[in-house]
Design an enzyme around this catalytic site. Structure first.
Site, PDB file in Angstrom:
ATOM      1  N   TYR A  42      16.419  13.927  16.825  1.00 54.55           N
ATOM      2  CA  TYR A  42      15.023  14.253  17.258  1.00 54.55           C
ATOM      3  C   TYR A  42      13.895  13.810  16.482  1.00 54.55           C
ATOM      4  CZ  TYR A  42      10.735  16.770  18.811  1.00 54.55           C
ATOM      5  OH  TYR A  42       9.416  17.027  19.186  1.00 54.55           O
ATOM      6  N   GLU A  64       6.267  23.251  24.216  1.00 54.94           N
ATOM      7  CA  GLU A  64       5.918  23.671  23.027  1.00 54.94           C
ATOM      8  C   GLU A  64       5.077  25.374  23.291  1.00 54.94           C
ATOM      9  OE1 GLU A  64       5.486  22.738  20.281  1.00 54.94           O
ATOM     10  OE2 GLU A  64       6.104  20.532  20.073  1.00 54.94           O
ATOM     11  N   TRP A  72      11.351  25.293  17.156  1.00 57.68           N
ATOM     12  CA  TRP A  72      11.730  24.088  18.043  1.00 57.68           C
ATOM     13  C   TRP A  72      13.024  23.849  18.299  1.00 57.68           C
ATOM     14  CZ3 TRP A  72      10.106  21.680  21.840  1.00 57.68           C
ATOM     15  CH2 TRP A  72      10.451  20.579  22.142  1.00 57.68           C
TER      16      TRP A  72
END
Length: 226
Positions: A42, A64, A72
């Site tokens: 990522y 988010e 995350w």
């Protein structure tokens, strides 16, 4: 970026001064992926690369919002589940979700089952339709809040990076979104969105991705309102 040692073994240690972490390939990277394979992918292929696709922008700002209070990595590992639950974040489809869809999501173990965040995603889909009608695209709207170069730090070193939880631009975008009826879009959430979608380049000095991302931002054609 939360510590994930409990999720997948011991993380690698960053350099305490530079904040960089050396990978198996010998490249130096920002510390926060911790050497975890999916997180490093990522970091390398998504985070900071400029995006102008409305679906991806909507997906990311919603995810988010789901991240609030979590890490995350937790969201990243559930991302395919979120895509399945929310019609691949096609906001025109999500805007038509009903209470039955809310209940379906609340029973879906593949996502974070938080009623207010689920309802927020549906609400924000309706607001996204309104934004697209006004600006021509979500991209044109969001990129209008890109910080000007003179408002950015001269150097993104480890010390500076740790101060960038929110900025004047993310606060302005958050305020405007809230005025337009969006929810779960606080200044910190919005800045994380801006970082990930390439509206800023917060890869550290010395990170192997910093220069390629900066070149991509240089070559990127900023969308403008119709």
């Amino acid at each position: 970026m939360a510590d994930q040692q409990s999720e997948q073994g011991a993380k690698r240690e960053r350099d305490p001064v530079t904040g960089l972490l050396e990978g198996d390939d010998g490249n130096q990277r920002c510390w926060w992926h911790g050497g975890l394979d999916d997180y490093q992918k990522y970091h390398d292929t998504e985070w900071g690369w400029p995006v102008d696709e409305d679906r991806r922008l909507f997906e990311k700002i919603c995810l988010e919002g789901f991240q609030s209070g979590l890490s995350w990595l937790t969201i990243l590992r559930k991302r395919e589940g979120f895509r399945a639950a929310f019609a691949n974040f096609e906001f025109e489809k999500v805007a038509r979700f009903t209470e039955a869809d809310v209940e379906r999501c609340l029973n879906d173990s593949g996502i974070v089952r938080h009623r207010k965040k689920i309802e927020s995603t549906i609400n924000n889909a309706k607001r996204a339709i309104e934004l697209k009608a006004e600006f021509g695209s979500l991209a044109a709207y969001f990129w209008s809040f890109e910080p000007s170069p003179e408002n950015r730090p001269e150097k993104i070193d480890f010390e500076t990076a740790r101060t960038l939880g929110k900025t004047a631009e993310s606060t302005a975008l958050s305020k405007d979104l809230k005025k337009r009826g969006w929810s779960f879009v606080g200044p910190t959430t919005v800045y994380a969105f801006m970082q990930s979608m390439g509206m800023v380049n917060d890869h550290l000095e010395g990170c192997c991705c910093r220069e390629p991302v900066e070149q991509a931002r240089t070559d990127f054609t900023r969308p403008v309102p119709l």
